[in-house]
Design a protein around this motif. Structure first.
Motif, PDB file in Angstrom:
ATOM      1  N   THR A  72     -16.621 -23.755 -25.498  1.00 37.48           N
ATOM      2  CA  THR A  72     -18.056 -24.018 -25.513  1.00 37.48           C
ATOM      3  C   THR A  72     -18.403 -25.024 -24.429  1.00 37.48           C
ATOM      4  N   VAL A  73     -19.511 -24.785 -23.748  1.00 35.97           N
ATOM      5  CA  VAL A  73     -19.952 -25.661 -22.665  1.00 35.97           C
ATOM      6  C   VAL A  73     -21.193 -26.427 -23.117  1.00 35.97           C
ATOM      7  N   TRP A  74     -21.176 -27.739 -22.876  1.00 39.62           N
ATOM      8  CA  TRP A  74     -22.274 -28.615 -23.271  1.00 39.62           C
ATOM      9  C   TRP A  74     -22.818 -29.359 -22.054  1.00 39.62           C
TER      10      TRP A  74
ATOM     11  N   GLN B 275     -25.588 -37.253 -15.863  1.00 40.82           N
ATOM     12  CA  GLN B 275     -25.315 -36.012 -16.570  1.00 40.82           C
ATOM     13  C   GLN B 275     -23.956 -35.454 -16.134  1.00 40.82           C
ATOM     14  N   VAL B 276     -23.271 -34.885 -17.095  1.00 43.57           N
ATOM     15  CA  VAL B 276     -21.980 -34.253 -16.822  1.00 43.57           C
ATOM     16  C   VAL B 276     -21.907 -32.933 -17.579  1.00 43.57           C
ATOM     17  N   ALA B 277     -20.945 -32.120 -17.216  1.00 40.45           N
ATOM     18  CA  ALA B 277     -20.637 -30.904 -17.963  1.00 40.45           C
ATOM     19  C   ALA B 277     -19.421 -31.171 -18.829  1.00 40.45           C
ATOM     20  N   VAL B 278     -19.486 -30.783 -20.080  1.00 41.01           N
ATOM     21  CA  VAL B 278     -18.373 -30.987 -21.009  1.00 41.01           C
ATOM     22  C   VAL B 278     -17.934 -29.624 -21.536  1.00 41.01           C
ATOM     23  N   LYS B 279     -16.671 -29.321 -21.342  1.00 39.61           N
ATOM     24  CA  LYS B 279     -16.112 -28.064 -21.834  1.00 39.61           C
ATOM     25  C   LYS B 279     -15.227 -28.344 -23.042  1.00 39.61           C
ATOM     26  N   GLN B 280     -15.627 -27.809 -24.179  1.00 40.73           N
ATOM     27  CA  GLN B 280     -14.848 -27.914 -25.410  1.00 40.73           C
ATOM     28  C   GLN B 280     -13.875 -26.737 -25.436  1.00 40.73           C
ATOM     29  N   VAL B 281     -12.611 -27.004 -25.144  1.00 45.39           N
ATOM     30  CA  VAL B 281     -11.614 -25.937 -25.014  1.00 45.39           C
ATOM     31  C   VAL B 281     -11.335 -25.320 -26.386  1.00 45.39           C
ATOM     32  N   ARG B 282     -11.396 -24.010 -26.448  1.00 48.84           N
ATOM     33  CA  ARG B 282     -11.112 -23.318 -27.706  1.00 48.84           C
ATOM     34  C   ARG B 282      -9.605 -23.219 -27.905  1.00 48.84           C
ATOM     35  N   VAL B 283      -9.134 -23.714 -29.031  1.00 49.98           N
ATOM     36  CA  VAL B 283      -7.723 -23.579 -29.392  1.00 49.98           C
ATOM     37  C   VAL B 283      -7.558 -22.257 -30.134  1.00 49.98           C
ATOM     38  N   PRO B 284      -6.688 -21.367 -29.677  1.00 51.89           N
ATOM     39  CA  PRO B 284      -6.542 -20.058 -30.325  1.00 51.89           C
ATOM     40  C   PRO B 284      -6.269 -20.171 -31.821  1.00 51.89           C
TER      41      PRO B 284
END
Length: 489
Positions: free
Chosen positions: A25-27, A37-46
Motif C-alpha cells: 500500500t502506498v501512502w 511530504q514523502v511517499a511511504v510504501k507499506q510492504v505487503r508480507v505474503p
C-alpha cells in the motif's frame, strides 16, 4: 493537522492512502521532523508464511531497502528510510514530479525513437549505479519509468532490489511477465543482463506502442518470452531496431553489455539528448502536465507517489550552481596521487560521477578506488535550490545514521560531522565481507558535503582488506577538502 492520523515510527504522519496493489500500500505522508511530504510504501508480507519464513522475508526486505537507499543517481527516486512497525517493513521515499512512461504511451501512442533512446540513457545510468553496488532492479518496465515535467526519465521502485545472481524468491518475486527476462521466468540466477533485457523490452514498448511479447493472457506472454522472437520493431528504424532485438536475446551471454548499449544509445540520440541534459516531451504530449486535476499520480507498481510541482513562474532562487560541475575536473591526477599509490585509471562512469582506480600487484583483484560525485539541487515548490539541498543533506544524514550497525555481511559505523569541507559535511565508514570470506572484504569511507545548492560525495574504497583493518576516514576527508576547494575557484 489532525492528531488522529496514524504516526509511523514517531515521525511520518500518514495523510491519505493513495492506492494498493500486490506489492503493498502506498501512502502520502508528512515527515514531521523535516516538515516535508514523502511517499511511504507499506510492504505487503505474503500470507501463509510460517513465523520463521515471515521473519526471513521481513529481514531481507529491510536489508535490501537499506541497500537501495545507498544508490545515488539523478535517474533514481531516492529511498530515505526504512522502518519496521506492526511486523511490516515501511519504505520512505522521495517525492518527484512526473508521470509513468506506461501512461504516456497508453494516452499518446508510440514515442519518437530519438526521444526513447534518451529515456534509455537515463534508465541505463540508474541501472549501472545499482549494478556497481551489486544490486539488481528486477522490475524494469514502463510503469516504473517516470517522465518528469521536462521529459527527464527516472527509474522507480528501488525499494526492494535484490543481490546479483539471486535465484527466484521463495515467497514470490517482483516483475511483470512481458518484462521479465527468460532466465528469471525459469527461476535461474539473474545478472545485470537480466535488467538490460527488461530495459530493452521497455524501450521496445515506448517506440512501438505495444510490448514485444504482447498477448491476451499472462501465461501466453510468459510462453512467448521463453519460446518466441518478438516482431522486428518497425517504428524504431534499422539501427535502433537491431539494438532492441539484441537486448532481447534469450541467451544472456548473447546480449550487448551496458557499455555497448550506452554507446549505441548515444549514437542514436547525439550529445543534445545526453541523460545529464533535460528535455520536454515532444509536441502535444506536454498537455497532460497542465490541468490542476493531475496534481498527483499514483504508480503502485513503481512503489511511490509523485506530486506535480509548480510549472509556471520564475519561482524561488536556484543557488550558486545552475548545474553540477564536471566531477572529473574537481580532482587532478597529481592531487589523487597523494592518496593512491600507483598508476591511476580515470573513468567517467556517469554524468555526475568520476572514478579513479589503482590496481594493486598484491592480492587477487585488489584495488584502491576514489569516487567523486556532484549534483545540483533545483528549486521545488516554495523552496529554493539551497533550501532543497539543506533538506536533502539533513535527510541523508538521518538515513545514514539509521544504517549504523551490522546487517548480515555488512557493517556501518557512526556518522560524524566534518569541518572545513563545504558548508556542512558528514563522513561514515563501512565494511562488507567478501562473498567467499569471513576474514576479508571491502572497506569504504563515504563523505557527503553541501555547498550552496550543490551536494558532493567522495568515496574512498579499499578492496581485499582484512576485517580487522581500521577504517580510513582521513583519506576521504582530505580528498573531499580538495574537491570542495575546487568548487570555490
Amino acid at each position: 493537522m489532525p492528531d488522529d492520523l496514524y504516526l509511523l515510527a514517531g515521525r511520518y504522519r500518514l495523510i491519505e492512502r493513495l492506492g494498493q496493489g500486490g506489492a503493498g500500500t502506498v501512502w502520502r505522508a508528512i515527515d514531521e521532523i523535516l516538515d516535508r511530504q514523502v511517499a511511504v510504501k507499506q510492504v505487503r508480507v505474503p500470507d501463509a508464511l510460517s513465523p520463521h519464513q515471515r521473519a526471513e522475508f521481513v529481514d531481507r526486505a529491510i536489508h535490501e531497502a537499506r541497500s537501495a537507499g545507498r544508490l545515488r543517481d539523478q535517474a533514481i527516486v531516492l529511498v530515505h528510510d526504512v522502518v519496521l512497525e506492526g511486523h511490516q517493513p515501511w519504505i520512505i521515499m522521495d517525492l518527484v514530479t512526473g508521470r509513468s512512461l506506461d501512461k504516456v504511451i497508453k494516452e499518446g501512442g508510440p514515442l519518437p525513437p530519438g526521444y526513447v533512446a534518451g529515456i534509455g540513457l537515463r534508465v541505463l545510468s540508474a541501472l549501472e549505479v545499482a549494478h556497481a553496488h551489486g544490486m539488481l532492479h528486477q522490475d524494469v518496465k514502463p510503469a516504473n519509468i517516470l517522465l518528469d515535467a521536462d521529459g527527464s526519465a527516472m527509474l522507480t521502485d528501488f525499494g526492494i532490489a535484490v543481490p546479483m545472481n539471486a535465484h527466484g524468491h521463495s515467497y514470490g518475486g517482483a516483475g511483470s511477465p512481458g518484462y521479465m527476462a527468460p532466465e528469471r521466468l525459469n527461476e535461474e540466477p539473474s545478472g545485470p543482463s537480466s535488467d538490460l533485457w527488461s530495459l530493452g523490452a521497455s524501450l521496445y514498448t515506448a517506440v512501438e506502442g505495444r510490448g514485444p511479447f504482447e498477448r491476451a493472457l499472462p501465461a501466453a506472454v510468459a510462453a512467448a518470452v521463453l519460446l518466441h522472437e518478438p516482431p522486428y520493431p518497425a517504428r524504431a528504424g534499422r539501427v535502433f531496431g537491431a539494438l532492441l532485438m539484441a537486448m532481447l536475446a534469450k541467451d544472456p551471454a548473447a546480449r550487448p553489455t551496458a557499455a555497448q548499449v550506452r554507446q549505441s544509445l548515444i549514437n542514436l540520440t547525439g550529445p543534445e539528448t545526453d541523460p545529464g541534459r533535460r528535455h520536454r516531451l515532444p509536441g502535444k504530449r506536454r498537455g497532460w502536465l497542465l490541468p490542476a486535476a493531475l496534481a498527483a499520480v499514483v504508480a503502485l507498481g513503481a512503489g511511490g507517489w509523485y506530486a506535480i510541482g509548480a510549472l509556471a513562474g520564475q519561482g524561488p532562487p536556484m543557488g550558486r550552481f545552475a548545474q553540477a560541475p564536471d566531477p572529473c575536473k574537481l580532482l587532478s591526477d597529481t592531487q589523487a596521487a597523494e592518496f593512491m599509490d600507483g598508476p591511476i585509471e580515470r573513468t567517467r562512469t556517469r554524468t555526475d560521477e568520476c572514478q579513479l582506480v589503482v590496481k594493486l600487484d598484491a592480492g587477487a583483484g585488489a584495488v584502491r578506488r576514489l569516487v567523486v560525485r556532484a549534483w545540483a539541487e533545483r528549486p521545488n515548490g516554495d523552496f529554493g535550490g539551497v533550501e532543497v539541498a539543506k533538506r536533502r543533506f539533513a535527510s541523508e544524514k538521518t538515513s545514514r545514521a539509521a544504517a549504523q550497525g551490522t546487517n548480515m555481511r555488512e557493517a556501518h559505523g557512526s556518522v560524524s560531522d566534518v569541518a572545513q569541507v563545504g558548508e556542512s559535511a558528514i563522513v561514515q565508514s563501512s565494511f562488507k565481507l567478501a562473498m567467499t570470506s569471513s576474514k576479508s572484504g571491502t572497506s569504504t569511507s563515504t563523505l557527503l558535503f553541501r555547498t550552496s545548492n550543490l551536494l558532493g560525495e567522495v568515496v574512498w574504497q579499499r578492496t581485499d582488506m582484512p576485517a580487522t583493518a581500521k577504517a580510513d576516514k582521513e583519506t576521504a576527508i582530505a580528498a573531499a577538502r580538495l574537491v570542495s576547494g575546487a568548487l570555490s575557484k
